[in-house]
Structures are given as C-alpha cells and as structure tokens.
Design an enzyme around this catalytic site. Structure first.
Site, PDB file in Angstrom:
ATOM      1  N   SER A   1      70.322  41.168  61.588  1.00 44.36           N
ATOM      2  CA  SER A   1      71.316  41.895  62.019  1.00 44.36           C
ATOM      3  C   SER A   1      70.756  43.768  61.481  1.00 44.36           C
ATOM      4  CB  SER A   1      72.500  42.327  61.334  1.00 44.36           C
ATOM      5  OG  SER A   1      71.003  42.037  59.550  1.00 44.36           O
ATOM      6  N   TYR A   2      71.197  44.428  62.391  1.00 40.38           N
ATOM      7  CA  TYR A   2      70.231  45.610  62.673  1.00 40.38           C
ATOM      8  C   TYR A   2      69.440  45.684  60.847  1.00 40.38           C
ATOM      9  CZ  TYR A   2      69.687  50.199  64.462  1.00 40.38           C
ATOM     10  OH  TYR A   2      69.065  51.794  63.983  1.00 40.38           O
ATOM     11  N   PRO A   3      67.969  46.390  61.383  1.00 43.83           N
ATOM     12  CA  PRO A   3      67.539  46.335  60.384  1.00 43.83           C
ATOM     13  C   PRO A   3      67.624  48.265  59.379  1.00 43.83           C
ATOM     14  CG  PRO A   3      65.755  46.124  61.954  1.00 43.83           C
ATOM     15  CD  PRO A   3      67.231  45.968  62.723  1.00 43.83           C
TER      16      PRO A   3
ATOM     17  N   ASP B   1      72.728  53.830  64.622  1.00 43.31           N
ATOM     18  CA  ASP B   1      72.961  54.814  64.075  1.00 43.31           C
ATOM     19  C   ASP B   1      72.172  56.554  64.708  1.00 43.31           C
ATOM     20  OD1 ASP B   1      70.025  54.566  65.441  1.00 43.31           O
ATOM     21  OD2 ASP B   1      68.554  53.980  64.096  1.00 43.31           O
TER      22      ASP B   1
END
Length: 627
Positions: free
Chosen positions: A329-331, A115
């Site tokens: 998964s990536y939160p 991110d």
C-alpha cells in the site's frame, strides 16, 4: 467522453493502464524518453482513456535575475524579492505532451500520489493543461495501493482536487526558498571570507536542516560533558540445583542503587547481621506481550534503521518501489489504525503460499487465529497503515528484507497477543526489600511470525509466602553511571517526529541532507550506526545557540510552527498568503539578530576548525563497571 489521466511517475501510469484496460492498450511515444501515452476504452464509464504521467514536480521556483546571483543584492532582500515560477527545463517535453493531450480531452483526471505533495503536483498539471483547454473538467482519482479493486474504484468514483493542500505546499516551497537562500548566502559569504582554507563550498542553511543538525550536536555535547559517577548496590541471589546444572536467581534491590558509599556500606553490614531472608509475598498472574500497532511511515523508518540496519531514506525508497510494483500500500501514512471495513482476509490469503510465513497466514485464515488489529491514536484520514497488497516471492536483497518486515508486521497485527504467566517474589532481608520476577510463556501467538520482538521464559524456584532461605550470594557491588550514546538514525527520526520537524515522508531526506552537507558523519560501531557532528556542524550550532534567540535557529520551535500553519492552510482556517507573511516576519527578525551577532558563530567555527575540534571518534564506550 475523452479522459486524460496523469500519474506522478512512469511506472504508475503503466500499472494503471494495465489494470483499467485488462492489458489491452495502445502505446504512443512522446517527446520524453521516459514518458509514454497509453490509450484504451474504459466501458465502465463509457469513456476513452489516455494515461500519461509527469516525473515529479513540473515547476521550478527561483528568484528573478535581479536577485539570482549572490553579489547582486543583500541577502536580506531575498525575504521580499520576486520569485519566478516556470516549467523546469528538463520537463519541457512533458509539458508539451500534456498540453497536446489536454487539447482533445473533455476531462482531466489526476492520478498523483495521494498526499500533500501529490495534490501540489496535481495543481501544477492542471495549470499546464488549462493553457490548452481553459474549461477542461478536473477530477482526482484517490487510491492507496496499485491493486485492481482500488484502481477501478478510483477511476469510477473520482473526487475533487484538494487545492488547499496544494496551497500549503506552495507556501512551504516559497518559504523554504526565501529562508534557505537568505541564511545560506549570509553565512557562506561570511565564513568563506574568513576561513578560505577550510571552507570552500556552500555552507547551506535550511529551516528543517538546522534543527535536525541541532539534535545531533545537542546529544554530542551531552556525551562530551558526561562525567561518570560511581554508585553502590546490594546484589542478592539464591543458587538452586536443577537436574542439569545450578541456577542462580538474582533479586533486585528495591532501592536500586545509592551514590553514598558510607550509607550503602552501613545498610549492607546491617543486612549481613541477619542469617535468613523471608518471602513476604508471591504474586502470580497472567500477563501479555502486546502485538505491535499497525505500521506508519515513521515507524517503518525507525524499524528499518534499528532492525534492518538500513538508512531511513533507503527504507522509504524501497517501500516506494514495492508500492509502484503493486506489492505494498502507499508507504507514506501517519495512520496506525485500520478501518473497521478493511478486508483483512483477502490480503492474508495471498500470503498463505509463502514458504516462510504461509503456514502462519493459513492459521490466521482457517484456525481462528485472526483477531482485529490494535488501534493506535493516529489517523490522517487519507491512507491506511502500510501493509502488503500482494505476495512477492521473487524479491532479493534489501527489497526482500523490507517486504518481509512489512508483511510479518501485518500478519502479527492480525494475530493474538502473546500470553504468559508471571510470578513476582518479594523478599525481606535484614529490613531491606528485594524482588525477582519469572515468566512462563504459554502462547507465543504473534511472536511466531514476528521475530523482531523477543519474549522468553525465565523460571523461578517454587517460593511460598513465609518461606525462609539462606541467600547464596549477598555482596555490596559498585557500578558507574553510563554515558548517553550518540544518536542513531532511528533516535533522530523519533526526535524529529516528536518535534514536528519535517513530515513522515520528508524526515529521511532531511537526515540524508545533513550527512551529504558534511555537517554530520555516520560512524559504525559493530552493527550500529551512530551520528557524529563534524567540527563545522558543531561550530555552527554552538554559535547560533550563543546568540541567545528566544527560538534558536537550531531548535525545532519555528519549524514546528510552520508545520502547524500548513495544517491550518489545509483545513482552510488560514490562507497561504497569511502563512507566508507570518513566517517571513518571524525569520526576518531572526536574520537581523543573527547577522548582527554573527561574530559568535565565527568564533565557535574558528575554535572548532582551527583548534581541531573534539569530534567524537568512538561513538560509544562502556562506562559501567561491576566488581
């Protein structure tokens, strides 16, 4: 080739090493108790890997000594004061480890979270490593879950670090430091000097913090100003006998309700002159209850607050821990649509062993129960919606509840919509129209695994068009308009997301901040937590609002513009320096006016602090009355 891999957290570096090495790695200690180096050969790329990590941001930013102490300068000078960037004191050992390992590496591979913040931390890592090896080749591993397929793919197909995203975060950090420090010093020194007995700690300001507080105060003021208003409506019902008991079928008045008693009474008396009601239309049709959209970070926070009764920050912390453990998964994602090539069946198969929802997952896999998830409108082009990546059978407490919600949501997305048969009966009685709606649930489908949605049958008598009947009940009843409720955390998350305050990943932190600062109190009523502004919080927001800014410091417009500018920096249509210059000029103008008219803030704070304030002790009281 020697590759130095750097993750964002110790748990991630260890998981990456276990996956890429197949569990065959050597461990070396570093100067930090929390950081280990893992060494192994990776034949897939004919390389020797060393995997290590940082612990979040390496760098810290502060003003130079000439401006660091509060009494050394006018707060306004902080908008232009020099900022010193250095490695944080508690990260020196991590810095030394990176520099030592980079010295012997041919390539640096960044494994931070994918991110904006991760790109920025990656850029910090690059700046440290290039102090030891200026020409080290830099690559970026891109992944969304700690699972073997994605980790191997990331190691074998690295991309370039996105320096535009890193620059956008730099701009936000510098901007927030300048704005926050200038306004915090100004309002703290002004208020502490006057209210010595009441204000003894820092009265902090933040460009996200104050609009967040502004939402809470605005709703509180609406609640305080509310005056209930009486209304009248006609209640019509038919009682029918069943084999078990009498069933009452209520009909809704098409007018809803009226605020003029004389008008309502006249209509009611005219209706009573007619002994029978007539069915003018019966509409029967199939209907659906749509399955939920795939899960985003904002929706997870809202659901965690409303359904699980957990603070948004806690929900995200648990999701982050489950991600690091390889279960999710990536939160942090804005995406509510799955890629057409997404491998649903492999993930569904992992859930077939669960005693609670395993049978449902088996049905999706083996009995044609699967349908493609609905597509939302958002796609951040970075991460898929939040979903389980492995079965977790040994979780307990809140960890288990969060994992269960996410898993049930994923399975529900992969199921079919619930199907029902709806009947609507329109009735004319004394010239007035009424209606009743019934429902028979034919297929529950996704509802079988997703208990958070409710949909139940409500049968109507078998009415026929043209049929007449004598109503069992026809009464003129009254009620009262209902005051708005104070905001819940879920309400506040929705408002912040809608108005561009913070990002999906930082919204929860801003809410926690205004609570920690004492600007907002959390009050429980039953199982619901309401947010109540403190007397100081109300005084500050009401005071700034009285100053009459075009874009008040308590309103979201300025911060929304900052977030949009960050997106432009990420897209390359605006530079970091341009963003900073524009935003700083705007806040300078606000600061000058705020300081010139700060007496209005002082007056409002005095009214609240010394007058005791009117902070609501009971977040919600029933105001509707039926007789």
């Amino acid at each position: 080739m020697k590759v130095l891999c750097v993750a964002e957290k110790p748990s991630i570096s260890k998981s990456i090493s276990q996956i890429l090495s197949g569990g065959r790695f050597a461990t070396r200690a570093t100067g930090s108790n929390f950081v280990k180096n893992y060494d192994f050969d990776y034949p897939q790329t004919n390389a020797h890997f060393t995997v290590t990590c940082v612990a979040g941001h390496l760098l810290e930013h502060d003003f130079a000594e000439t401006h660091r102490k509060w009494q050394t300068c006018d707060p306004f000078a902080l908008f232009e004061a020099p900022i010193v960037t250095s490695v944080a004191k508690d990260k020196k050992a991590i810095e030394a480890n990176l520099r030592a390992e980079a010295r012997n590496a041919d390539q640096l591979m960044i494994w931070t979270d994918c991110d904006r913040e991760g790109e920025n931390i990656g850029a910090e890592i690059v700046s440290v490593c290039r102090q030891s090896k200026r020409n080290i080749v830099v690559k970026r591993a891109r992944f969304s879950a700690i699972i073997a397929q994605q980790i191997h793919n990331a190691a074998q197909h690295p991309i370039n670090l996105d320096m535009a995203q890193a620059a956008a975060v730099d701009a936000r950090i510098f901007l927030d430091l300048r704005i926050g420090a200038a306004f915090t010093r100004m309002q703290t020194m002004s208020l502490q000097d006057i209210f010595k007995q009441h204000i003894t700690s820092v009265v902090s300001y933040g460009p996200c913090q104050f609009p967040t507080l502004g939402f809470v105060v605005s709703r509180y003021n609406q609640v305080q100003a509310f005056q209930p208003e009486q209304f009248w409506y006609i209640y019509l019902a038919l009682t029918s006998n069943t084999s078990q008991e009498q069933e009452e079928t209520p009909f809704n008045w098409r007018r809803g309700h009226l605020f003029e008693f004389d008008v309502a009474l006249a209509i009611y008396e005219d209706v009573l002159r007619h002994p029978r009601a007539r069915v003018i239309k019966v509409t029967k049709k199939e209907t659906k209850k749509w399955k939920p959209y795939p899960l985003t970070t904002v929706e997870l926070q809202k659901a965690g607050s409303r359904l699980l009764k957990l603070a948004p920050k806690k929900v995200l912390d648990i999701a982050e821990k489950l991600y690091q453990g390889g279960f999710l998964s990536y939160p942090r994602t804005e995406t509510d649509q799955f890629d057409p090539q997404f491998d649903f069946m492999t993930l569904i198969a992992k859930q077939t062993v669960d005693p609670a929802w395993g049978a449902f997952a088996t049905g999706l896999r083996d009995n044609n129960g699967f349908t493609t998830p609905r597509k939302g409108k958002n796609n951040d082009q970075a991460h898929p919606p939040i979903h389980p990546t492995a079965h977790a059978g040994n979780l307990t407490g809140d960890d288990k509840r969060v994992y269960e919600f996410i898993t049930r949501r994923f399975l529900a997305c992969c199921s079919k919509d619930a199907l029902g048969f709806q009947t609507t009966v329109d009735v004319e009685y004394g010239g007035e129209e009424f209606s009743a709606t019934g429902l028979i649930v034919l297929e529950r489908n996704y509802l079988e695994v997703y208990p958070y949605d409710k949909w139940s049958s409500k049968e109507l008598p078998d009415f026929q068009e043209g049929e007449e009947f004598v109503p069992s009940i026809c009464e003129l009843r009254d009620g009262w308009t209902t005051k708005p409720t104070l905001l819940t955390e879920a309400d506040l998350v929705t408002l912040m997301d809608k108005n561009g305050i913070g990002t999906d990943a930082t919204i929860a932190q801003h809410i926690e901040t205004i609570i920690d600062r004492g600007y907002v109190l959390a009050r429980m009523e039953g199982a619901t937590k309401y947010l109540v502004p403190s007397t100081l919080g109300i005084g500050l927001i009401d005071g700034y609002n009285e100053i009459g800014f075009d874009r008040s410091l308590s309103k979201p417009q300025l911060r929304r513009q900052t977030e949009r500018s960050m997106v432009e920096v990420c897209q390359g249509t605006k530079t970091k320096n341009d963003m900073l210059a524009e935003s700083i000029d705007q806040y300078k103008e606000m600061f000058i006016k705020a300081r010139r008219e700060f007496q209005k803030v002082i007056t409002n704070v005095r009214t609240r602090l010394e007058g005791g304030g009117n902070a609501c002790c009971c977040p919600r009281t029933p105001s509707r009355r039926i007789r």
